[in-house]
Design a protein around this motif. Structure first.
Motif, PDB file in Angstrom:
ATOM      1  N   ALA A  10     -12.918 -18.589   9.697  1.00 28.00           N
ATOM      2  CA  ALA A  10     -12.067 -17.580  10.585  1.00 28.00           C
ATOM      3  C   ALA A  10     -13.748 -16.896  11.112  1.00 28.00           C
ATOM      4  N   GLY A  11     -13.333 -16.131  12.538  1.00 25.57           N
ATOM      5  CA  GLY A  11     -13.501 -15.225  13.306  1.00 25.57           C
ATOM      6  C   GLY A  11     -13.254 -14.634  14.122  1.00 25.57           C
ATOM      7  N   GLN A  12     -13.686 -14.570  15.337  1.00 23.06           N
ATOM      8  CA  GLN A  12     -13.832 -13.957  16.173  1.00 23.06           C
ATOM      9  C   GLN A  12     -14.553 -13.259  17.536  1.00 23.06           C
ATOM     10  N   GLU A  13     -14.153 -12.227  19.007  1.00 17.95           N
ATOM     11  CA  GLU A  13     -15.005 -12.199  19.693  1.00 17.95           C
ATOM     12  C   GLU A  13     -14.793  -9.781  19.525  1.00 17.95           C
ATOM     13  N   VAL A  14     -15.801  -9.951  18.923  1.00 14.59           N
ATOM     14  CA  VAL A  14     -15.549  -7.962  18.594  1.00 14.59           C
ATOM     15  C   VAL A  14     -16.099  -7.565  20.022  1.00 14.59           C
ATOM     16  N   ILE A  15     -16.129  -6.562  21.342  1.00 14.54           N
ATOM     17  CA  ILE A  15     -16.042  -6.446  22.188  1.00 14.54           C
ATOM     18  C   ILE A  15     -16.458  -5.083  21.551  1.00 14.54           C
ATOM     19  N   LEU A  16     -18.098  -4.492  21.786  1.00 20.63           N
ATOM     20  CA  LEU A  16     -18.422  -3.299  21.768  1.00 20.63           C
ATOM     21  C   LEU A  16     -18.105  -1.750  22.004  1.00 20.63           C
TER      22      LEU A  16
END
Length: 158
Positions: free
Chosen positions: A68-74
């Motif tokens: 499981a995972g993702q890119e998080v835009i800050l």
């Protein structure tokens, strides 16, 4: 890939197309973990240069994914001149943390995030347990909403 331009009359679709994920490749470790060891980029190269390697790839990605995972835009809800970035230290200690990319450093000027161009970096999260990833995303969003990503220098109006 999709692009939408905001106009005075509302959103206007510019492009909708299939292509390899862009950016600088910080997502590649996540992509390989999700599929069990390959990504669209490596697979495309294999199709041309390593036909035997390409031939053994599965016809479709695994379901469910292998991680499981993702890119998080800050994003920033505050503005100022950065004195410190304690939120980055918190993010790097999250159980699913893989990678943090940001150009913000001491002395950087931060403005409110209003679009992708004014985001302040991205974080790659990955873990075998989706619940851990979701909790870490919530932690990052709480840091942003409480303006705890950055500490700012005091502004003096003369």
């Amino acid at each position: 890939h999709g692009e939408v331009m905001m106009t005075t009359e509302g959103p206007c679709l510019v492009e909708m197309n299939v292509r390899a994920r862009g950016g600088d490749g910080n997502w590649s470790i996540l992509s390989r973990a999700l599929t069990g060891g390959y990504s669209q980029v490596e697979s495309s190269v294999d199709a041309y240069l390593e036909k035997n390697a390409f031939a053994i790839l599965p016809d479709k990605p695994p379901s469910p994914f292998k991680a499981a995972g993702q890119e998080v835009i800050l994003v920033s809800y505050s503005r100022g001149t950065v004195k410190a970035a304690p939120g980055f230290d918190v993010i790097q200690q999250l159980p699913s943390f893989v990678y943090l990319e940001s150009g913000v450093k001491v002395g950087s000027k931060v403005e409110h995030t209003i679009d992708l161009f004014t985001c302040y970096g991205s974080v790659i999260l990955m873990h075998p347990d989706q619940a851990v990833v979701e909790k870490d995303v919530q932690t990052i969003r709480q840091l942003e909403e409480s303006n705890a990503l950055f500490e700012y220098e005091e502004e003096f109006n003369l």
